[in-house]
Design a protein around this motif. Structure first.
Motif, PDB file in Angstrom:
ATOM      1  N   HIS A 185       0.790  -1.232  -0.022  1.00 56.96           N
ATOM      2  CA  HIS A 185       0.003   0.000   0.154  1.00 56.96           C
ATOM      3  C   HIS A 185       0.845   1.264   0.155  1.00 56.96           C
ATOM      4  O   HIS A 185       0.275   2.374   0.225  1.00 56.96           O
ATOM      5  N   GLU A 186       2.022   1.254  -0.292  1.00 61.50           N
ATOM      6  CA  GLU A 186       3.230   2.254  -0.323  1.00 61.50           C
ATOM      7  C   GLU A 186       4.291   2.009  -1.318  1.00 61.50           C
ATOM      8  O   GLU A 186       4.120   1.126  -1.962  1.00 61.50           O
ATOM      9  N   HIS A 187       5.001   2.960  -1.050  1.00 64.67           N
ATOM     10  CA  HIS A 187       6.390   2.714  -1.960  1.00 64.67           C
ATOM     11  C   HIS A 187       7.248   1.965  -1.219  1.00 64.67           C
ATOM     12  O   HIS A 187       7.447   1.816  -0.025  1.00 64.67           O
ATOM     13  N   LEU A 188       8.144   1.133  -1.893  1.00 66.14           N
ATOM     14  CA  LEU A 188       9.300   0.210  -1.702  1.00 66.14           C
ATOM     15  C   LEU A 188      10.337   0.508  -2.546  1.00 66.14           C
ATOM     16  O   LEU A 188      10.406   0.196  -3.635  1.00 66.14           O
ATOM     17  N   SER A 189      11.557   0.925  -2.103  1.00 62.57           N
ATOM     18  CA  SER A 189      12.655   1.091  -2.985  1.00 62.57           C
ATOM     19  C   SER A 189      13.415  -0.404  -3.135  1.00 62.57           C
ATOM     20  O   SER A 189      13.279  -0.979  -2.499  1.00 62.57           O
ATOM     21  N   LEU A 190      14.087  -0.062  -4.312  1.00 64.48           N
ATOM     22  CA  LEU A 190      14.976  -1.347  -4.790  1.00 64.48           C
ATOM     23  C   LEU A 190      16.316  -1.439  -3.746  1.00 64.48           C
ATOM     24  O   LEU A 190      16.458  -2.595  -3.421  1.00 64.48           O
ATOM     25  N   ASP A 191      16.520  -0.210  -3.436  1.00 64.75           N
ATOM     26  CA  ASP A 191      17.591  -0.308  -2.389  1.00 64.75           C
ATOM     27  C   ASP A 191      17.410  -0.903  -1.082  1.00 64.75           C
ATOM     28  O   ASP A 191      17.912  -1.760  -0.463  1.00 64.75           O
ATOM     29  N   THR A 192      15.939  -0.895  -0.587  1.00 67.62           N
ATOM     30  CA  THR A 192      15.536  -1.443   0.398  1.00 67.62           C
ATOM     31  C   THR A 192      15.251  -3.036   0.333  1.00 67.62           C
ATOM     32  O   THR A 192      15.722  -3.762   1.396  1.00 67.62           O
ATOM     33  N   LEU A 193      14.859  -3.394  -0.760  1.00 70.63           N
ATOM     34  CA  LEU A 193      14.773  -4.756  -1.016  1.00 70.63           C
ATOM     35  C   LEU A 193      16.273  -5.477  -1.123  1.00 70.63           C
ATOM     36  O   LEU A 193      16.264  -6.331  -0.545  1.00 70.63           O
ATOM     37  N   ALA A 194      17.121  -4.818  -1.773  1.00 71.64           N
ATOM     38  CA  ALA A 194      18.498  -5.344  -1.784  1.00 71.64           C
ATOM     39  C   ALA A 194      18.974  -5.240  -0.343  1.00 71.64           C
ATOM     40  O   ALA A 194      19.852  -6.396  -0.215  1.00 71.64           O
ATOM     41  N   LYS A 201      22.506  -3.681  -5.255  1.00 70.68           N
ATOM     42  CA  LYS A 201      21.225  -3.536  -5.868  1.00 70.68           C
ATOM     43  C   LYS A 201      21.575  -4.240  -7.352  1.00 70.68           C
ATOM     44  O   LYS A 201      20.566  -5.170  -7.554  1.00 70.68           O
ATOM     45  N   TYR A 202      22.646  -4.296  -7.890  1.00 71.61           N
ATOM     46  CA  TYR A 202      22.751  -4.746  -9.042  1.00 71.61           C
ATOM     47  C   TYR A 202      22.796  -6.261  -8.949  1.00 71.61           C
ATOM     48  O   TYR A 202      22.215  -7.098  -9.583  1.00 71.61           O
ATOM     49  N   TYR A 208      17.731 -12.127  -8.606  1.00 68.21           N
ATOM     50  CA  TYR A 208      16.035 -12.125  -8.341  1.00 68.21           C
ATOM     51  C   TYR A 208      15.626 -12.700  -9.723  1.00 68.21           C
ATOM     52  O   TYR A 208      14.616 -13.462  -9.827  1.00 68.21           O
ATOM     53  N   LYS A 209      15.986 -12.015 -10.877  1.00 63.62           N
ATOM     54  CA  LYS A 209      15.659 -12.147 -12.382  1.00 63.62           C
ATOM     55  C   LYS A 209      15.995 -13.657 -12.409  1.00 63.62           C
ATOM     56  O   LYS A 209      15.412 -14.545 -13.432  1.00 63.62           O
ATOM     57  N   GLU A 210      17.106 -14.355 -12.255  1.00 63.14           N
ATOM     58  CA  GLU A 210      17.619 -15.721 -12.410  1.00 63.14           C
ATOM     59  C   GLU A 210      16.668 -16.619 -11.503  1.00 63.14           C
ATOM     60  O   GLU A 210      16.347 -17.653 -12.417  1.00 63.14           O
ATOM     61  N   THR A 215      11.694  -8.989 -12.890  1.00 57.79           N
ATOM     62  CA  THR A 215      12.237  -8.058 -11.730  1.00 57.79           C
ATOM     63  C   THR A 215      11.529  -7.888 -10.532  1.00 57.79           C
ATOM     64  O   THR A 215      10.425  -7.936 -10.613  1.00 57.79           O
ATOM     65  N   PRO A 216      12.393  -7.525  -9.519  1.00 59.73           N
ATOM     66  CA  PRO A 216      11.655  -7.253  -8.449  1.00 59.73           C
ATOM     67  C   PRO A 216      10.569  -6.234  -8.375  1.00 59.73           C
ATOM     68  O   PRO A 216       9.532  -6.326  -7.878  1.00 59.73           O
ATOM     69  N   ILE A 217      10.995  -5.085  -8.907  1.00 57.87           N
ATOM     70  CA  ILE A 217      10.089  -4.054  -9.030  1.00 57.87           C
ATOM     71  C   ILE A 217       8.644  -4.703  -9.860  1.00 57.87           C
ATOM     72  O   ILE A 217       7.672  -4.094  -9.692  1.00 57.87           O
ATOM     73  N   ASN A 218       9.182  -5.257 -11.012  1.00 56.02           N
ATOM     74  CA  ASN A 218       7.662  -5.796 -11.807  1.00 56.02           C
ATOM     75  C   ASN A 218       6.877  -6.659 -11.125  1.00 56.02           C
ATOM     76  O   ASN A 218       5.664  -6.538 -11.025  1.00 56.02           O
TER      77      ASN A 218
END
Length: 285
Positions: A185-194, A201-202, A208-210, A215-218
Protein backbone atom coordinates in the motif's frame (compact mmCIF):
# COMPACT_ATOMS: atom_id res chain seq x y z
CA UNK A 1 -18.03 -9.66 19.21
CA UNK A 2 -20.79 -11.44 21.11
CA UNK A 3 -22.26 -12.51 17.76
CA UNK A 4 -18.99 -14.19 16.81
CA UNK A 5 -18.73 -15.93 20.18
CA UNK A 6 -22.18 -17.44 19.67
CA UNK A 7 -22.35 -18.11 15.92
CA UNK A 8 -21.62 -21.77 14.97
CA UNK A 9 -19.34 -20.69 12.07
CA UNK A 10 -17.11 -18.46 14.21
CA UNK A 11 -17.38 -19.36 17.88
CA UNK A 12 -14.45 -21.77 17.60
CA UNK A 13 -12.02 -18.99 16.71
CA UNK A 14 -12.55 -15.28 16.10
CA UNK A 15 -10.46 -12.07 16.11
CA UNK A 16 -10.99 -9.39 18.74
CA UNK A 17 -8.57 -6.85 17.27
CA UNK A 18 -6.02 -6.82 14.44
CA UNK A 19 -3.45 -4.33 13.19
CA UNK A 20 -0.18 -3.45 11.49
CA UNK A 21 2.57 -1.22 12.91
CA UNK A 22 5.31 -0.01 10.60
CA UNK A 23 8.68 0.71 12.27
CA UNK A 24 6.81 1.36 15.51
CA UNK A 25 9.35 3.48 17.41
CA UNK A 26 8.29 3.84 21.05
CA UNK A 27 5.73 1.04 20.83
CA UNK A 28 5.32 -0.70 24.18
CA UNK A 29 2.64 -2.56 26.13
CA UNK A 30 2.30 -4.15 29.56
CA UNK A 31 -0.52 -6.40 30.72
CA UNK A 32 -0.75 -7.88 34.22
CA UNK A 33 -4.03 -9.59 33.34
CA UNK A 34 -4.48 -10.97 29.85
CA UNK A 35 -7.86 -12.49 28.97
CA UNK A 36 -7.39 -13.37 25.29
CA UNK A 37 -4.78 -14.82 22.91
CA UNK A 38 -2.21 -12.61 21.19
CA UNK A 39 -0.26 -13.27 17.99
CA UNK A 40 2.59 -11.05 16.72
CA UNK A 41 4.44 -11.59 13.43
CA UNK A 42 7.60 -9.49 13.13
CA UNK A 43 8.57 -8.49 9.59
CA UNK A 44 11.45 -6.08 10.23
CA UNK A 45 13.49 -4.75 13.13
CA UNK A 46 13.33 -6.27 16.60
CA UNK A 47 11.56 -6.11 19.94
CA UNK A 48 11.93 -7.24 23.53
CA UNK A 49 9.34 -9.47 25.21
CA UNK A 50 8.93 -10.42 28.86
CA UNK A 51 6.53 -13.20 29.88
CA UNK A 52 6.03 -14.00 33.55
CA UNK A 53 9.51 -12.74 34.40
CA UNK A 54 11.31 -14.46 31.49
CA UNK A 55 12.90 -12.26 28.81
CA UNK A 56 13.00 -12.97 25.06
CA UNK A 57 14.28 -11.17 21.98
CA UNK A 58 11.99 -11.01 18.95
CA UNK A 59 13.64 -10.60 15.56
CA UNK A 60 12.51 -10.21 11.96
CA UNK A 61 10.80 -13.43 10.84
CA UNK A 62 9.74 -14.44 14.37
CA UNK A 63 6.18 -15.26 15.36
CA UNK A 64 4.94 -14.93 18.95
CA UNK A 65 1.81 -16.57 20.29
CA UNK A 66 0.76 -15.80 23.86
CA UNK A 67 -2.04 -17.69 25.61
CA UNK A 68 -4.55 -15.95 27.83
CA UNK A 69 -3.83 -15.66 31.52
CA UNK A 70 -0.10 -14.86 31.36
CA UNK A 71 1.28 -11.49 32.43
CA UNK A 72 3.56 -9.96 29.83
CA UNK A 73 5.14 -6.81 28.42
CA UNK A 74 6.80 -6.01 25.13
CA UNK A 75 8.39 -3.09 23.35
CA UNK A 76 10.05 -2.22 20.07
CA UNK A 77 13.84 -2.05 20.12
CA UNK A 78 14.93 1.60 20.14
CA UNK A 79 17.75 1.14 17.62
CA UNK A 80 15.68 -1.02 15.22
CA UNK A 81 11.96 -0.64 15.99
CA UNK A 82 9.93 -3.54 14.73
CA UNK A 83 7.36 -3.74 11.97
CA UNK A 84 4.63 -6.17 13.03
CA UNK A 85 1.25 -7.64 12.29
CA UNK A 86 -0.74 -8.41 15.42
CA UNK A 87 -4.04 -10.04 16.31
CA UNK A 88 -5.93 -10.61 19.55
CA UNK A 89 -8.30 -13.56 19.34
CA UNK A 90 -10.43 -15.97 21.33
CA UNK A 91 -12.86 -18.83 20.85
CA UNK A 92 -13.58 -22.40 21.91
CA UNK A 93 -10.69 -23.70 19.77
CA UNK A 94 -8.14 -21.03 20.68
CA UNK A 95 -6.40 -23.13 23.32
CA UNK A 96 -6.28 -26.15 21.02
CA UNK A 97 -4.59 -24.06 18.30
CA UNK A 98 -2.08 -22.74 20.81
CA UNK A 99 -1.20 -26.24 22.03
CA UNK A 100 -1.04 -27.54 18.45
CA UNK A 101 1.48 -24.89 17.44
CA UNK A 102 3.75 -25.10 20.48
CA UNK A 103 7.12 -26.79 20.07
CA UNK A 104 7.32 -30.32 21.56
CA UNK A 105 8.35 -30.29 25.24
CA UNK A 106 8.42 -26.50 25.35
CA UNK A 107 7.90 -25.43 28.95
CA UNK A 108 7.78 -21.63 28.56
CA UNK A 109 4.25 -20.13 28.64
CA UNK A 110 4.36 -18.94 25.04
CA UNK A 111 5.21 -19.91 21.47
CA UNK A 112 8.19 -18.11 19.96
CA UNK A 113 9.17 -19.59 16.61
CA UNK A 114 11.20 -18.43 13.63
CA UNK A 115 9.19 -18.69 10.42
CA UNK A 116 11.35 -16.42 8.31
CA UNK A 117 9.76 -14.05 5.85
CA UNK A 118 6.70 -15.74 4.37
CA UNK A 119 5.00 -13.79 1.59
CA UNK A 120 1.82 -15.84 1.72
CA UNK A 121 1.54 -15.39 5.48
CA UNK A 122 2.01 -11.64 5.09
CA UNK A 123 -0.67 -11.71 2.39
CA UNK A 124 -3.04 -13.56 4.73
CA UNK A 125 -2.55 -10.89 7.39
CA UNK A 126 -3.20 -8.19 4.79
CA UNK A 127 -6.42 -9.94 3.79
CA UNK A 128 -7.44 -10.02 7.46
CA UNK A 129 -6.77 -6.27 7.71
CA UNK A 130 -8.88 -5.62 4.62
CA UNK A 131 -11.78 -7.48 6.21
CA UNK A 132 -11.44 -5.25 9.25
CA UNK A 133 -11.91 -2.24 6.98
CA UNK A 134 -14.83 -3.71 5.05
CA UNK A 135 -18.50 -3.16 5.82
CA UNK A 136 -19.17 -4.15 9.40
CA UNK A 137 -21.69 -6.94 9.16
CA UNK A 138 -21.89 -10.50 10.38
CA UNK A 139 -20.73 -12.08 7.11
CA UNK A 140 -17.58 -9.95 7.09
CA UNK A 141 -16.89 -10.93 10.69
CA UNK A 142 -17.35 -14.63 9.94
CA UNK A 143 -15.01 -14.32 6.95
CA UNK A 144 -12.40 -12.68 9.22
CA UNK A 145 -12.79 -15.48 11.75
CA UNK A 146 -12.09 -18.11 9.13
CA UNK A 147 -9.19 -16.08 7.68
CA UNK A 148 -7.65 -16.17 11.17
CA UNK A 149 -8.13 -19.95 11.25
CA UNK A 150 -6.34 -20.18 7.89
CA UNK A 151 -3.40 -18.17 9.24
CA UNK A 152 -2.96 -20.45 12.24
CA UNK A 153 -3.22 -23.64 10.20
CA UNK A 154 -0.72 -22.23 7.68
CA UNK A 155 1.74 -21.55 10.51
CA UNK A 156 1.49 -25.21 11.52
CA UNK A 157 2.57 -26.19 7.99
CA UNK A 158 5.46 -23.72 7.97
CA UNK A 159 7.08 -24.72 11.25
CA UNK A 160 8.66 -28.04 10.13
CA UNK A 161 9.65 -26.55 6.77
CA UNK A 162 11.51 -23.71 8.47
CA UNK A 163 13.35 -26.07 10.79
CA UNK A 164 14.72 -27.91 7.76
CA UNK A 165 15.28 -25.04 5.37
CA UNK A 166 18.58 -24.47 3.67
CA UNK A 167 20.37 -21.72 5.57
CA UNK A 168 22.73 -21.13 2.67
CA UNK A 169 20.07 -19.90 0.21
CA UNK A 170 21.66 -17.04 -1.68
CA UNK A 171 18.49 -14.93 -1.95
CA UNK A 172 15.74 -15.29 0.63
CA UNK A 173 12.76 -14.81 -1.69
CA UNK A 174 10.28 -15.20 1.16
CA UNK A 175 11.93 -12.31 2.97
CA UNK A 176 11.75 -10.16 -0.16
CA UNK A 177 8.17 -11.11 -0.98
CA UNK A 178 7.02 -10.56 2.62
CA UNK A 179 8.41 -7.04 2.50
CA UNK A 180 6.56 -6.48 -0.76
CA UNK A 181 3.29 -7.75 0.71
CA UNK A 182 3.70 -5.65 3.83
CA UNK A 183 4.40 -2.48 1.82
CA UNK A 184 1.98 -3.09 -1.06
CA UNK A 185 0.00 0.00 0.00
CA UNK A 186 3.01 2.32 -0.20
CA UNK A 187 6.36 2.86 -1.92
CA UNK A 188 9.23 0.38 -1.55
CA UNK A 189 12.62 1.13 -3.04
CA UNK A 190 14.92 -1.30 -4.79
CA UNK A 191 17.64 -0.28 -2.32
CA UNK A 192 15.49 -1.39 0.62
CA UNK A 193 14.77 -4.77 -0.99
CA UNK A 194 18.45 -5.35 -1.79
CA UNK A 195 19.51 -4.39 1.74
CA UNK A 196 17.02 -6.86 3.22
CA UNK A 197 19.06 -9.74 1.75
CA UNK A 198 22.48 -8.07 2.15
CA UNK A 199 23.20 -7.70 -1.56
CA UNK A 200 24.14 -4.78 -3.78
CA UNK A 201 21.30 -3.49 -5.94
CA UNK A 202 22.95 -4.85 -9.09
CA UNK A 203 23.53 -8.37 -7.75
CA UNK A 204 20.10 -8.46 -6.14
CA UNK A 205 18.27 -7.66 -9.39
CA UNK A 206 20.44 -10.09 -11.34
CA UNK A 207 19.92 -12.97 -8.89
CA UNK A 208 16.21 -12.26 -8.45
CA UNK A 209 15.62 -12.37 -12.19
CA UNK A 210 17.56 -15.64 -12.47
CA UNK A 211 15.30 -17.19 -9.82
CA UNK A 212 11.95 -15.76 -10.87
CA UNK A 213 12.22 -14.71 -14.52
CA UNK A 214 11.16 -11.13 -13.75
CA UNK A 215 12.49 -8.10 -11.91
CA UNK A 216 11.63 -7.33 -8.29
CA UNK A 217 9.96 -4.03 -9.22
CA UNK A 218 7.79 -5.73 -11.86
CA UNK A 219 6.71 -8.30 -9.30
CA UNK A 220 5.94 -5.57 -6.77
CA UNK A 221 3.81 -3.73 -9.33
CA UNK A 222 2.01 -6.99 -10.10
CA UNK A 223 1.17 -7.40 -6.41
CA UNK A 224 -0.19 -3.86 -6.31
CA UNK A 225 -2.42 -4.46 -9.31
CA UNK A 226 -3.66 -7.76 -7.88
CA UNK A 227 -4.58 -5.93 -4.68
CA UNK A 228 -6.27 -3.20 -6.71
CA UNK A 229 -8.33 -5.84 -8.56
CA UNK A 230 -9.42 -7.26 -5.21
CA UNK A 231 -10.50 -3.82 -4.00
CA UNK A 232 -12.34 -3.13 -7.27
CA UNK A 233 -14.13 -6.47 -6.87
CA UNK A 234 -15.06 -6.16 -3.20
CA UNK A 235 -15.50 -2.44 -2.39
CA UNK A 236 -17.31 0.58 -3.73
CA UNK A 237 -14.28 2.81 -3.28
CA UNK A 238 -13.50 5.29 -6.05
CA UNK A 239 -10.66 4.68 -8.53
CA UNK A 240 -8.70 7.49 -6.82
CA UNK A 241 -9.15 5.85 -3.40
CA UNK A 242 -8.09 2.43 -4.68
CA UNK A 243 -5.04 3.88 -6.41
CA UNK A 244 -4.05 5.61 -3.19
CA UNK A 245 -4.62 2.37 -1.22
CA UNK A 246 -1.96 0.62 -3.33
CA UNK A 247 0.54 3.45 -3.21
CA UNK A 248 -0.34 5.60 -6.23
CA UNK A 249 -1.17 9.21 -5.39
CA UNK A 250 -1.66 10.11 -9.05
CA UNK A 251 -4.90 8.46 -10.21
CA UNK A 252 -4.00 8.94 -13.87
CA UNK A 253 -0.67 7.18 -13.44
CA UNK A 254 -2.38 4.39 -11.49
CA UNK A 255 -4.87 3.90 -14.36
CA UNK A 256 -2.04 3.75 -16.89
CA UNK A 257 -0.16 1.09 -14.90
CA UNK A 258 -3.37 -0.87 -14.32
CA UNK A 259 -4.24 -0.89 -18.02
CA UNK A 260 -0.70 -1.90 -18.97
CA UNK A 261 -0.95 -4.98 -16.71
CA UNK A 262 -4.61 -5.89 -17.13
CA UNK A 263 -5.35 -4.66 -20.66
CA UNK A 264 -8.34 -2.62 -19.44
CA UNK A 265 -8.72 0.48 -17.29
CA UNK A 266 -9.80 0.20 -13.63
CA UNK A 267 -13.29 1.50 -14.47
CA UNK A 268 -13.63 -0.97 -17.36
CA UNK A 269 -12.46 -3.79 -15.11
CA UNK A 270 -15.11 -2.89 -12.54
CA UNK A 271 -17.78 -2.67 -15.26
CA UNK A 272 -17.07 -6.26 -16.28
CA UNK A 273 -18.80 -7.42 -13.08
CA UNK A 274 -22.11 -6.09 -14.34
CA UNK A 275 -21.58 -7.07 -17.96
CA UNK A 276 -21.39 -3.41 -19.01
CA UNK A 277 -17.97 -4.06 -20.51
CA UNK A 278 -16.81 -7.20 -22.30
CA UNK A 279 -13.26 -8.32 -21.51
CA UNK A 280 -11.29 -9.06 -24.69
CA UNK A 281 -8.00 -10.03 -23.13
CA UNK A 282 -4.91 -8.15 -22.10
CA UNK A 283 -1.81 -8.53 -20.00
CA UNK A 284 -1.30 -11.32 -17.48
CA UNK A 285 -3.05 -11.01 -14.18
Amino acid sequence: MQQLAEHPLSRGLYPLGIGYYNQAAGHHMERVEHDDYLMIYCLEGAGLLQVEGLKYSVHAGDLVLLPKGVSHSYRALKSRPWTIYWAHFHGEDARAFYEHLREPRQSAPLLLTSLGFQSRLAGDFEALLELRESTYNLNAYICAANQLRQILTHIALLQPLMRNRDKAESVDLERVHSLMQAHVHEHLSLDTLAQSVNLSKYHFVKRYKELTGTTPINHFIQLKIERACHLLDTTGNSINEIGYAVGYEDAYYFSRIFKKIMGVSPSQYRSMRTGAYAYRGGGPR
